[in-house]
Write an enzyme that holds these catalytic residues in place. Structure first.
Site, short mmCIF file in Angstrom:
data_model
loop_
_atom_site.label_atom_id
_atom_site.label_comp_id
_atom_site.label_asym_id
_atom_site.label_seq_id
_atom_site.Cartn_x
_atom_site.Cartn_y
_atom_site.Cartn_z
N TYR A 128 22.17 42.87 66.77
CA TYR A 128 22.24 42.11 65.52
C TYR A 128 22.45 40.62 65.76
O TYR A 128 22.02 39.80 64.96
CB TYR A 128 23.30 42.71 64.58
CG TYR A 128 22.71 43.87 63.83
CD1 TYR A 128 21.88 43.65 62.74
CD2 TYR A 128 22.88 45.18 64.25
CE1 TYR A 128 21.28 44.70 62.06
CE2 TYR A 128 22.28 46.24 63.59
CZ TYR A 128 21.48 45.99 62.50
OH TYR A 128 20.86 47.02 61.85
N HIS A 149 28.16 47.68 61.48
CA HIS A 149 27.31 48.25 62.53
C HIS A 149 28.11 48.75 63.73
O HIS A 149 27.53 49.12 64.76
CB HIS A 149 26.25 47.24 62.96
CG HIS A 149 25.24 46.99 61.90
ND1 HIS A 149 24.42 47.98 61.44
CD2 HIS A 149 24.95 45.88 61.18
CE1 HIS A 149 23.65 47.49 60.48
NE2 HIS A 149 23.95 46.22 60.29
#
Lengths: 758, 758
Positions: free
Chosen positions: A280, A437
């Protein structure tokens, strides 16, 4: 030491406040020229003057031209939005914004109005549909977009399209600009911000994209008020502090700062580690850097690249270090394997980092591998650097990356050591949760040899943008398997996940570093403690690469000490990749396969075999990528040795059917897991010659264990012996220690000591 | 046509008899010079004169020198034999003969006596132990060796060592030569021949090695009587005609001819296909070719390269064609995956083929990839050719390779067609049994795209030379799984293997070609019938690559017609490789996994899921190596659709856990299996963009079926339709056919017809 830290922290905060004031007070007094965001008028002139003399730039330009020319031939398509990612309308709109951005650049560099007209025509098509476009028909997202199923992708569109608009700004008539701004850009920016505060006013990669989208179009339109919204977020949002997004992450903590600067401030640690993990971080790098570049070009007085001690530039270096030998990112938390520094986001990062970060020549060697550059001032500088042969190798180091805004929320350590063939890399995670996440895997690790996984981290359960698999979105197995503790190479207590798999609890905690020391290249070490994953239980894991000439390659020592208030069952899985070659104990393969458990991820493991041993070491060897590997663990005859395979309770074949080996210690209070992993030998299917196919470790044993110390004996097949001594509770580098083993006294200074030939 | 074949057959036999007479009658009259087998005196002079001017030769020489120098430093080790392959003594003796051969060559080329002395000293060590050496302590082999566990490896030793002896022959004193011949070479040759007729007097790759070993040392020692034994075998052997070897193969058929020439005569088809398959052909190529080279050099009058219409040279071309795009051999029968034309045997084959086969320049492109050459006249010629830039691409063709001595025992067809990215290759096997290494897989196939397996053939269950796995020998799963019919992509009747898995029965039969036609690059076809695998049942399989512009890539059409006297159950497995993406039918995954059956290989398959469909097509898609694939099959609602995974009843983790998909037709007499396989689209984990991820086939249907004809309709998602018409019982190219489908008449000439847009 604490004092110094506090002072430097205050300095950081002060700088930051000063900068924020500068940003807020700045009022534009003159309309700026176009293009000015990524391409600049001066930059374009320079590029034009160099065309044909800078091979990598010319090559990239030719590729981009060919791609855009083909798209122009294909014609403009602006379909009514309908599909999830992977579906036709999604992919078409995605392609459109990528093409517009490229066409805008081509118009500037080649002065060919075909490209300007292409962008204009497409923008007019969008302006036609946008005013009456409802929210996207797919309802899965907590923040549905209009062109796409989520505002995130709408923001992607605006980040790229703003650049295209900047490039053809002067090609358009004032009337056309007014029309586009009124019917497309302003309502678009409003929709992803004011109309979706739960998306826009967060600290999250989604919001970064949203903030940057608004900021980019604000810069083109020279709208400082809008820019302010980008930098500092919406003043009002009415977000419920208990609200969560689709991934189970909180929308916004009470009183949390938002906007681009807050997104830069909070998720990046001072070391440039982004708390969600490299996959990410890579995704967020593009908006962070392209907006920073635009701010630097349009508002140089903001000194954005110096913000938070230059964290943006630092993060590029960090991200490049978070890759294996092939350039693939370590799949910490939710990460799709195969994503690498060859991605377009990293091309941007490397070029922008080179240009604005003092022309570090090691970045040129990465750019050379990427074999493309940005078509702007930064890419030109990189291509010229490569043409002039300035590149130096990018040497990845062993390093410890702190996590958390202030760098005090645990971290990720990477140890690297050269083997006889390839570099061995250990990734050990003792970080914070990593937002929505994050995985529940405190003190987990993965091990690489070159670009090959030896002990894998599963990564995420998702096939990004592959429509057959849940529309390309997160699969339910991401929650039920990939995020669970048992999916990782770390301790599981009583078949439950860390923090009971509860996101709120997990988000409150992080592991604590005990020691990271790579000053001695023959013994690199990371050690950390986790006390919150299972209340009442402390897990202390220590991992070290040891270079010992009596082994072919450096070995990995893995020592876990568990102190628990009550008795528990402990499982430690090792997800080795490859074909099992041998085990030194009896095991029985199951005649029918059943899941290993019922929940917390255990339901996804087939129990393939189970064994026990009367010996003090359990040893398994496996074969992968032409090499042999051996795991040797200190075990007792109480321990269950379980072979597993991923794939149970997987109704849609969403999981990879990879093997695993679990050491299970039944009900026990305090406990040790001590293991050693060797990479050894080679087998070539062409010559059919196997070398050094067997483990060189004769015996691994705990020769001393107490509250304060542990000592491990490592005996080689050649009967050479070494001993690893470790202080468990005193991590001072200067403390003196002494213990007696079999009436012999051993003394050392500092946390650890390795004694050869004891 | 039959007449012509008979005449040419007679011609072949006549030539062959004439040659044999020439060979038998020839008596050496003069002692020849040394070296003369592989290196020749004249050749060495030429090599010396070219040193430093032929890059690839110089590079190979430098590599070999470095390798041998390191070994010389290491010292000579001639341990008492003890281990299986993969073990220390085995690998040491293997390395010794390889090093002696290389050192001999270095002595000749570099005129440095260090190398001659190294060979001499090592030979003397062998001569010291050999006279009293018992047979090898490992008892597994039907023909135990002395240095190694089987005579086969002892023969390897002598093939290489003979060359070393030839190279240092003149360096040795006559006394030394006498000693070596008396105590080492003659007893060694006797042991592998006279003392082991069951090994030596066969038609088998083992015997080829044995014959060549004896032949090579005979040539060095200039012993024509011994040479005669090599060429025509032992006159007496007393071999029981029912005796079998370890692999279950017969030792010798009654009255069978033996010796080197018989081994050249019988297992090679006139097309140069070796009946055991390419993996063993590769293994046998070295002795075949190195002995042929030696015979050509020492006994040119034998014209060995012209024997059987030049089959040896032809077989090199055949073998190179039996590889995928990466040069890996198709793993037909017992073949270890990963073996390729980069093996040392193929370096020899390519160099010898180039030198003695008329300098075919396409071989140079293979040699260039191999990046090494033989250090002899042939290698020099190749390296000079490469230096001079003479190479032309080696273009692999679609071809049909007959099996059997006379080319009338079925065969193997390879169809190749270019896709949008890589070449697609189909390997369809309708051959004879393939001796003891054959699998029970009539009409099976495998499919490749570039170097990637799309539908795999399992290959063998063995880890060659990896000691942990059964001493590196064949594993019992080779018999219970890899050889069984269910392990292959072909029809299984009533869950039994072809010929009941009986080797004797299988060895009596072969499939019959029906048609092979690659004259039209838009439709390449192979069709064959099998009537013996299941008595009373005829299986007729037809496979075709069709180029159709409405599909991204050529697709593979697969039509099986079964005519049976009684009702049976039929299973057709497809061992796809990759991750299942989707299925167009409901299936239920098993909550506990059980084996699919109890025997004939079925016991090794986990039954993962089962489904049925009410639709007329079952469709599964999978993903592998960044590409999507789809199998669409015509099914009825009676058919069971079964997902399997290999690995049940595998107590030692010897098998790969690969997936499979089985279409099962319950009790039925005559039946059709009609399927179509597409390769489509792409997914790149770096760009995360998926293209053409879905099948383009809307509907596959049998629109006509009768005894004589079948017609298949192929309807694309774009609604274009084509029809494939096929005559099942008349394979004449000139016959006219007519059938009526829905009142419309279709006419065609020849076996098949494809009608586009019908």
């Amino acid at each position: 030491m604490i004092k110094t830290t506090l002072i430097s922290l205050l300095l950081v905060v002060n700088t930051s406040i000063a900068q924020k004031k500068a940003i807020s007070n700045k009022k534009a007094t003159t309309k700026h020229e176009h293009p000015s965001l990524v391409l600049t008028k001066a930059g374009v002139e320079k590029i034009k003057s160099q065309l044909g003399t800078v091979p990598l730039f010319d090559k990239t330009l030719a590729n981009v031209k060919a791609e855009v020319d083909a798209e122009i031939l294909n014609g403009i398509e602006v379909p009514i939005p309908k599909d999830f990612s992977g579906g036709y309308t999604h992919e078409r709109h995605k392609r459109n914004f990528l093409m517009m951005q490229k066409a805008g650049v081509l118009y500037q560099i080649l002065s060919d109005e075909t490209y300007a007209k292409y962008v204009k025509d497409m923008l007019l098509e969008y302006a036609k549909i946008y005013p009456t476009l409802p929210v996207h028909p797919q309802t899965r997202s907590y923040a549905r977009g209009k062109l796409f199923w989520q505002c995130l992708n709408d923001s992607n569109w605006l980040v790229y399209t703003s650049q295209a608009y900047d490039c053809i700004y002067n090609y358009l008539t004032e009337k056309e600009r007014k029309h586009l701004e009124k019917d497309l850009f302003r309502p678009f920016a409003k929709f992803i911000s004011v109309d979706n505060p739960q998306f826009y006013n967060r600290v999250h990669n989604h919001s970064t994209w949203g903030n940057v989208a608004v900021g980019m179009i604000a810069l083109v339109m020279d709208d400082d008020k809008l820019l302010e919204t980008a930098l500092h977020g919406l003043k009002k949002d009415n977000i419920d502090p208990n609200a969560k997004d689709n991934d189970g992450g909180f929308i916004k903590k009470k009183g949390q700062k938002v906007g681009f600067l807050a997104n830069l401030e909070e998720p990046f640690s001072p070391d440039g580690y982004y708390t969600e993990g490299p996959y990410y971080q890579r995704y967020a790098m593009y908006p962070f850097l392209v907006f920073a570049e635009a701010l630097q070009n349009v508002k140089p007085e903001l000194k954005i690249f110096e913000y938070k001690n230059g964290v943006l530039l630092k993060s590029i270096n960090t991200l490049l270090n978070l890759t294996d030998a092939d350039g693939n990112f370590f799949p910490l938390n939710d990460g799709q394997k195969g994503m690498s520094y060859y991605s377009r986001e990293l091309v941007s990062a490397v070029d922008i980092g080179y240009y604005f970060g003092g022309n570090k020549t090691d970045l040129l060697s990465i750019a050379k591998k990427q074999d493309e550059v940005l078509l702007d001032d930064t890419g030109l500088a990189v291509a010229i650097g490569i043409r002039n042969g300035l590149e130096t190798p990018f040497i990845k180091k062993s390093l410890d990356l702190s996590d958390g805004k202030n760098g005090d929320e645990g971290g990720v350590a990477i140890l690297r050591v050269n083997g006889s063939k390839d570099e061995l890399s250990l990734v050990m995670k003792y970080s914070a949760q990593g937002l929505s996440h994050g995985h529940y895997d405190k003190l987990s690790f993965s091990l690489y040899e070159g670009g090959n996984e030896v002990i894998q981290d599963y990564g995420m359960a998702r096939f990004v943008n592959i429509q057959q698999k849940g529309g390309g979105n997160y699969l339910k197995e991401n929650t039920t398997w990939a995020k669970q503790t048992i999916a990782h190479n770390t301790i599981n207590q009583d078949e439950t996940s860390h923090f009971g798999g509860d996101f709120e609890t997990g988000s409150m905690h992080h592991s604590e570093k005990y020691i990271f020391d790579v000053s001695n290249s023959n013994l690199q070490i990371i050690s950390a403690k986790e006390t919150n994953a299972y209340p009442g239980t402390q897990i202390h894991r220590t991992m070290a690469f040891v270079k010992d000439d009596s082994f072919e390659n450096p070995y990995l020592l893995d020592i876990i000490k568990i102190n628990a208030e009550k008795e528990h069952q402990y499982d430690l899985p090792y997800y080795y990749l490859g074909q099992l070659m041998s085990a030194n104990f009896e095991y029985t393969k199951s005649e029918t396969l059943k899941p290993l458990g019922e929940k917390n991820g255990y339901q996804h493991l087939w129990k393939e075999a189970e064994g026990k041993t009367g010996a003090s070491n359990a040893k398994i060897s496996w074969f992968n990528n032409e090499r042999f590997y051996t795991l040797t663990s200190v075990v007792s005859n109480e321990d269950n040795l379980i072979f597993t395979r991923i794939g149970a309770n997987d109704p849609n074949f969403n999981l990879r059917n990879d093997p695993g080996f679990i050491i299970r210690k039944p009900q026990t209070k305090d406990s040790y897991f001590v293991s050693l992993i060797e990479s050894h030998g080679h087998y070539d299917p062409v010559s059919e010659i196997a070398t050094n196919a067997f483990s060189n470790l004769k015996k691994l044993s705990i020769v001393y264990s107490a509250d304060a110390y542990i000592a491990i004996s490592i005996e080689n097949e050649n009967n050479t012996k070494s001993m690893f001594l470790f202080s468990l509770n005193d991590n001072s580098k200067t403390s003196k220690h002494q213990i007696k083993i079999e009436d012999k006294a051993y003394e050392w200074v500092g946390v650890y000591q390795l004694i050869n030939n004891y």
